[in-house]
Write an enzyme that holds these catalytic residues in place. Sequence first.
Site, PDB file in Angstrom:
ATOM      1  CE  LYS A 120      -9.573  70.458 -55.800  1.00 27.47           C
ATOM      2  NZ  LYS A 120     -10.202  71.570 -56.609  1.00 27.47           N
ATOM      3  N   GLY A 121     -12.841  64.545 -53.595  1.00 32.58           N
ATOM      4  CA  GLY A 121     -13.894  64.055 -52.958  1.00 32.58           C
ATOM      5  C   GLY A 121     -15.243  64.599 -53.744  1.00 32.58           C
ATOM      6  N   GLY A 153     -26.296  55.978 -45.748  1.00 34.28           N
ATOM      7  CA  GLY A 153     -25.891  56.535 -44.561  1.00 34.28           C
ATOM      8  C   GLY A 153     -26.003  57.881 -44.456  1.00 34.28           C
ATOM      9  CG  PHE A 154     -28.172  59.733 -46.970  1.00 33.56           C
ATOM     10  CD1 PHE A 154     -27.216  59.673 -48.162  1.00 33.56           C
ATOM     11  CD2 PHE A 154     -29.139  58.879 -46.861  1.00 33.56           C
ATOM     12  CE1 PHE A 154     -27.845  59.037 -49.316  1.00 33.56           C
ATOM     13  CE2 PHE A 154     -29.866  58.144 -47.968  1.00 33.56           C
ATOM     14  CZ  PHE A 154     -28.858  58.485 -49.132  1.00 33.56           C
ATOM     15  CB  ILE A 162     -12.163  61.051 -61.998  1.00 30.93           C
ATOM     16  CG1 ILE A 162     -12.824  62.883 -62.008  1.00 30.93           C
ATOM     17  CG2 ILE A 162     -13.309  60.241 -62.209  1.00 30.93           C
ATOM     18  CD1 ILE A 162     -13.469  62.864 -60.683  1.00 30.93           C
ATOM     19  CD  GLU A 205     -20.916  65.148 -47.397  1.00 31.24           C
ATOM     20  OE1 GLU A 205     -21.647  65.479 -46.497  1.00 31.24           O
ATOM     21  OE2 GLU A 205     -19.818  64.943 -47.415  1.00 31.24           O
ATOM     22  CG  ASN A 233     -15.240  53.783 -61.432  1.00 30.43           C
ATOM     23  OD1 ASN A 233     -16.135  54.399 -62.251  1.00 30.43           O
ATOM     24  ND2 ASN A 233     -15.092  52.647 -61.028  1.00 30.43           N
TER      25      ASN A 233
HETATM   26 MO1  MOS Z   1     -21.560  62.934 -44.582  1.00 25.39          MO
HETATM   27  S1  MOS Z   1     -23.154  64.011 -43.866  1.00 25.39           S
HETATM   28  O1  MOS Z   1     -20.374  63.588 -43.959  1.00 25.39           O
HETATM   29  O2  MOS Z   1     -21.786  61.275 -43.930  1.00 25.39           O
END
Ligand code: MOS
Length: 752
Positions: free
Chosen positions: A711-712, A247-248, A639, A715, A641
Amino acid sequence: MAELAGSATHLRHGSSIGQPLTRRDGLLKVTGQARYAADNHPPGMLHAALAVSSIARGRVTGLDVEAARAHPGVVAVMTPANRPALALHPDDKASPFVFRMDLLQDDMVRYAGQPIAVVIGETLEAATEGAALLAPRYAAEPARTGLDEGEVFIPPMVGIGAPSEVRHGDVEAGLAAAAARIEAVYETPAQYHNAMEPHAIVAAWEGDRLSIDTPSQGLTWARDRIAGLFGIAVEDIEIRSPFLGGGFGSKGLIAGPQVLGILAARLVGRPVKLVLRREQMYGPVGHRAPTRQTLRLGADAAGGLTAIQHHVRTASSSFDDFFEPAGGVTHTLYASPAIVTTSDAVRLDTGTPMFMRAPGEASGSIALEGAIDEMAAACGMDPLEFRLRNYAEVEPTTGKPFSSKALRECYAQGAARFGWAGRPLAPRQMRDADGLLVGWGVGTATFPALMFQGQARAVLRADGSGVVEIGAQDMGQGAWTALAQIAADSLGLGIDQVEFRAGHSGLPDAGIAGGSAHTATAGMAIHGAGADAIARLAELAMADGRSPLFGAGNAGVVAREGRLLRRDDESRGETYAEILARAGLGEIEGRGTGAMDPAAQEHYAMHAHGAVFAEVKVDPELGQIRATRLVGAFAAGRIINPRMVQSQYYGGMIWGVSFALHEAAVVDPRSGRVMNANLGEYHVPVNADLPSLEAILVEEVDPHVNALGIKGVGEIGVTGSAGAVANAVWHATGVRVRRFPIAVEAVAGLAG
Ligand code: MOS
């Protein structure tokens, strides 16, 4: 696995969270059983093909609709003249998360590649050939294509709701007092998402009920947008999106072509499939806007920054607002008594820019990391030493403490693994056995720890198994696996005892899989739903004199391996099935919500961090550049996974290589068309372009960001990596290239 050892401390006995499980959907994918949107063929389905404009600005003055309609197999041609009505104008904008669309509302052309008609046929070939017969005629106006064209203005906000100007301290005073200064202009190009799977939709109407298969990073948002456009109830819309081929950001919001597929189905009264051709993805489904960033930095004699000024010029479309928030990283990354970021913009005849792979952070980071490297060189300092010298102990522009920040450990572990210590200070000092110039660069990675809003439902069934439901998305990042791990732990069950359901709009709203926030948002919703179900079950047991948990009261109970146990005496407990059976219940349900904690947000700066080290080799005659080695060390809270996370980091680091060396949309200034709208000429790295990659998972415990400490990771990998590669090119060659992607011409002819 040795490379996963860094996360071993996250493991708890009997816990799914922290396990390096392989993808639970992996077998389906490698055996071709995973059903993507375009794999659906409901009975009676027709095929739609878009016709798109070849001019970037003007009007469509004629279409040969009769020729298209007369073509064998063509069923209908949809144009502004016969397009079914919508309840909302496609240019209505109710919030910054709603983007304007081109839905054949008139004859205006606002960018090259804009849909101007849809041809529907019995076969894809018939529809495609019909579209080619439309032979559009235009009244064209000159296209505005560059950052110097059109009127410059200050956008009201950048990104979604961020200020276009942030001022902290006195930058001019800081620059005046500096012992060393640099000023540099960095340029980044327009980039396109280029997910493997193009946007696709299969839409079927039954009266006013709508059934859709389409890849979506945000099912509820998509459903709500469609409901608004068509004036129908959300309950009458069903969207299935079990798998996305990437998706990006481009599938974050439903895009115009998908709505055109729904309109086409309405027009012909039969199910319709519409799949974008690769070149049609360079226009109506978003892109990363180009930027020109001017950075002025000053440092004192000891190498301490005295000022950072970061100005961003970017572009949006002529008809909508999205401004690449490239100054964001500068607010948080390096300590400086004065930091100012400003933005201005022009309007171009392009499709509207959109979120793409660290929107803002990616392009801002490559410029800031380059400028920091230049400043280090001006101070005669090693670039890593310079970054440590200017380490931000608190967030510089807000003064807030970080909720957690293991960046020092990232620098240390990454540098050790890479072997940074042997690096010569001056550029162009290293060659390999083949005579190639070798350079090493470093970049700091950062990305905000965000959350959207999400809900989940958890059920414990009479047989002791569980069900967890959430309208979450797996766009390849591993949500089918990571969220199922959280689901299992939330119910105190093994992962194979929990049926995990996602990817469907009828399930609870999971927000959007974007902003690297999905695991935190959906994960917290699931965590809450499981805890709620367990709490209800515990209430039943503790109030029942026949239960060993009777009267556990304040001591409470713990859920483990399908049993509730007294917290003060774990030898006393019973199974979920026993409790439900005695209560005569078939199941018990819990609900949970995931959202940002506003109090934590007010008190803490919340970001993931990392350090990326890169090696490149440059042919001194030809200028050919190859990234040969990348080591990234990232700290992003808990974390879930480690295998999936490592894969996310690799993906981000690959985007970084891509940003520095490969990706650019080349726009023809005469026509406004993207000239390389294909995967042959829009370069993304293939295996042969990729360096050896290593991602180190640095331990970090964050007690504030959310109860799970997530935290994620989606990106952050691109930030830092792009700058590290670019800085390595300077170190190899002595040439500071500030325009991306770095062209061979910029570093060719250095032999001798
Ligand atoms: Mo991402 S650019 O927040 O799908």
